[in-house]
Scaffold this active site. Structure first.
Site, PDB file in Angstrom:
ATOM      1  N   ARG A   1       0.926  -1.152   0.122  1.00 54.36           N
ATOM      2  CA  ARG A   1       0.078   0.032   0.022  1.00 54.36           C
ATOM      3  C   ARG A   1       0.799   1.147   0.101  1.00 54.36           C
ATOM      4  O   ARG A   1       1.906   1.369   0.988  1.00 54.36           O
ATOM      5  CB  ARG A   1      -0.980   0.104   1.558  1.00 54.36           C
ATOM      6  CG  ARG A   1      -2.088  -0.810   1.419  1.00 54.36           C
ATOM      7  CD  ARG A   1      -2.893  -0.514   2.518  1.00 54.36           C
ATOM      8  NE  ARG A   1      -2.540  -0.044   3.722  1.00 54.36           N
ATOM      9  CZ  ARG A   1      -3.239   0.325   4.527  1.00 54.36           C
ATOM     10  NH1 ARG A   1      -4.663   0.240   4.521  1.00 54.36           N
ATOM     11  NH2 ARG A   1      -2.820   0.801   5.901  1.00 54.36           N
TER      12      ARG A   1
ATOM     13  N   THR B   1      -1.606   7.333  -0.223  1.00 56.40           N
ATOM     14  CA  THR B   1      -3.084   7.279  -0.681  1.00 56.40           C
ATOM     15  C   THR B   1      -3.614   5.799  -0.190  1.00 56.40           C
ATOM     16  O   THR B   1      -4.749   5.799  -0.469  1.00 56.40           O
ATOM     17  CB  THR B   1      -2.763   7.233  -2.450  1.00 56.40           C
ATOM     18  OG1 THR B   1      -1.914   6.078  -2.853  1.00 56.40           O
ATOM     19  CG2 THR B   1      -1.811   8.362  -2.871  1.00 56.40           C
TER      20      THR B   1
ATOM     21  N   ASP C   1       1.075  -3.057  12.176  1.00 51.42           N
ATOM     22  CA  ASP C   1       1.516  -3.454  10.846  1.00 51.42           C
ATOM     23  C   ASP C   1       1.812  -4.979  10.612  1.00 51.42           C
ATOM     24  O   ASP C   1       2.965  -5.278  11.355  1.00 51.42           O
ATOM     25  CB  ASP C   1       2.718  -2.602  10.423  1.00 51.42           C
ATOM     26  CG  ASP C   1       3.139  -2.726   8.817  1.00 51.42           C
ATOM     27  OD1 ASP C   1       3.011  -1.722   8.133  1.00 51.42           O
ATOM     28  OD2 ASP C   1       3.192  -3.740   8.369  1.00 51.42           O
TER      29      ASP C   1
ATOM     30  N   ASP D   1       5.441  -5.832   9.155  1.00 52.35           N
ATOM     31  CA  ASP D   1       6.495  -5.209  10.051  1.00 52.35           C
ATOM     32  C   ASP D   1       6.653  -6.244  11.268  1.00 52.35           C
ATOM     33  O   ASP D   1       7.920  -6.765  11.697  1.00 52.35           O
ATOM     34  CB  ASP D   1       6.362  -3.940  10.589  1.00 52.35           C
ATOM     35  CG  ASP D   1       6.801  -2.970   9.281  1.00 52.35           C
ATOM     36  OD1 ASP D   1       7.188  -3.181   8.298  1.00 52.35           O
ATOM     37  OD2 ASP D   1       6.564  -1.720   9.434  1.00 52.35           O
TER      38      ASP D   1
HETATM   39  C1  PRP Z   1      -0.797  -4.864   4.473  1.00 52.47           C
HETATM   40  C2  PRP Z   1      -1.476  -6.242   4.611  1.00 52.47           C
HETATM   41  C3  PRP Z   1      -2.399  -6.035   3.354  1.00 52.47           C
HETATM   42  C4  PRP Z   1      -2.749  -4.821   2.961  1.00 52.47           C
HETATM   43  C5  PRP Z   1      -4.090  -4.359   3.688  1.00 52.47           C
HETATM   44  O1  PRP Z   1       0.452  -4.937   3.521  1.00 52.47           O
HETATM   45  O2  PRP Z   1      -0.716  -7.435   4.537  1.00 52.47           O
HETATM   46  O3  PRP Z   1      -1.788  -6.720   2.167  1.00 52.47           O
HETATM   47  O4  PRP Z   1      -1.951  -4.098   4.064  1.00 52.47           O
HETATM   48  O5  PRP Z   1      -4.386  -3.172   3.449  1.00 52.47           O
HETATM   49  P1  PRP Z   1      -5.779  -2.812   2.394  1.00 52.47           P
HETATM   50  O6  PRP Z   1      -6.889  -3.696   2.727  1.00 52.47           O
HETATM   51  O7  PRP Z   1      -5.954  -1.199   2.950  1.00 52.47           O
HETATM   52  O8  PRP Z   1      -5.276  -3.035   1.123  1.00 52.47           O
HETATM   53  P2  PRP Z   1       1.288  -3.809   3.006  1.00 52.47           P
HETATM   54  O9  PRP Z   1       0.888  -2.872   2.166  1.00 52.47           O
HETATM   55  O10 PRP Z   1       1.564  -3.306   4.512  1.00 52.47           O
HETATM   56  O11 PRP Z   1       2.487  -4.674   2.766  1.00 52.47           O
HETATM   57  P3  PRP Z   1       3.675  -5.689   3.573  1.00 52.47           P
HETATM   58  O12 PRP Z   1       2.770  -6.788   3.709  1.00 52.47           O
HETATM   59  O13 PRP Z   1       4.509  -5.749   2.554  1.00 52.47           O
HETATM   60  O14 PRP Z   1       3.958  -4.944   4.683  1.00 52.47           O
HETATM   61  N1  URA Z   2      -1.960  -3.517   6.926  1.00 53.20           N
HETATM   62  C1  URA Z   2      -1.756  -3.611   8.196  1.00 53.20           C
HETATM   63  O1  URA Z   2      -0.535  -4.248   8.133  1.00 53.20           O
HETATM   64  N2  URA Z   2      -2.339  -3.294   9.474  1.00 53.20           N
HETATM   65  C2  URA Z   2      -3.374  -2.758   9.015  1.00 53.20           C
HETATM   66  O2  URA Z   2      -4.190  -2.361  10.242  1.00 53.20           O
HETATM   67  C3  URA Z   2      -3.757  -2.302   8.018  1.00 53.20           C
HETATM   68  C4  URA Z   2      -3.129  -2.540   6.855  1.00 53.20           C
END
Ligand code: PRP
Ligand code: URA
Length: 204
Positions: free
Chosen positions: A100, A104, A196, A199
């Protein structure tokens, strides 16, 4: 959406949510909840009857009708992959990479590698977080574009906003979650959520 509610899942989820859980505890509990969710997520898989011979008599046995493909969304979906694979031992695995944009909150696609049998398979899309729903819905678009016809989505924690957005874009895809939380905050994080997921799982 189907809420996969079970006392053991609720207990493990508490460890996952807790800010006091270190990486190892977070990883183990996420793996474990995924494993426990597998039974509910796959409850309606079709089977075919095959003959099996016991030491005493021939009788009916069962085989899964279709192959299974597990597709975690990178990165955090990886944390639930092996929990599903431990039960679905014959499953093939594909990956979709999305992150994400922090301002945005829109998903950006950076990787897609799917097994060749995706069109005939039962596909389980996996990601712990369904926040705005954008990442899961875009991943489902990619799967459909690749030919997937039988899809389901499994997550750990869903926000009401994410469930509504996903179900509007993909009314044909059943959604399973271990918890339905209150809402999103101004940064599109799930409240109370777990923070997160990527993370915390990868210790970054
Ligand atoms: C997180 C999570 C989802 C997304 C959900 O990933 O694992 O893929 O956010 O958010 P949404 O429903 O608003 O799209 P992130 O973008 O943080 O990437 P990562 O798993 O690589 O940390
Ligand atoms: N992605 C995450 O990892 N945590 C949240 O709460 C939302 C999006």
């Amino acid at each position: 959406m189907t809420l996969v509610d079970h006392p053991i899942i609720r207990e493990r989820l508490t460890h996952i949510r807790s800010v006091d859980s270190a990486t190892a505890e977070f990883r183990y509990a996420l793996h474990d909840v995924a494993r426990l969710m597998t039974f509910e997520v796959t409850k309606d898989l079709e089977t075919t009857i095959i003959e099996v011979e016991t030491p005493l008599k021939k009788t009916d046995g069962y085989d899964l009708e279709r192959p299974i493909v597990l597709v975690p969304i990178l990165r955090a979906g990886v944390g639930m992959l092996n929990g599903f694979a431990e039960i679905l031992t014959e499953a093939s695995v594909g990956y979709i990479g999305l992150y994400r944009n922090e301002e945005t909150h829109q998903p950006h696609s950076y990787y897609c590698k799917l097994p060749a049998n995706i069109a005939e398979a039962e596909v389980i899309l996996i990601d712990p977080m369904l926040a705005t729903g954008g990442s899961a819905a875009d991943a489902a678009d990619e799967l459909k574009k690749a030919g997937a016809e039988r899809l389901r989505f499994a997550c750990l924690i869903a926000a009401p906003e994410g469930v509504a957005a996903f179900e509007e874009r993909h009314p044909d895809i059943p959604v399973f979650a271990a918890a339905l939380d209150e809402r999103l905050d101004e940064n599109a994080y799930i409240i109370p959520g777990l923070g997160d997921a990527g993370d915390r799982y990868f210790g970054t």
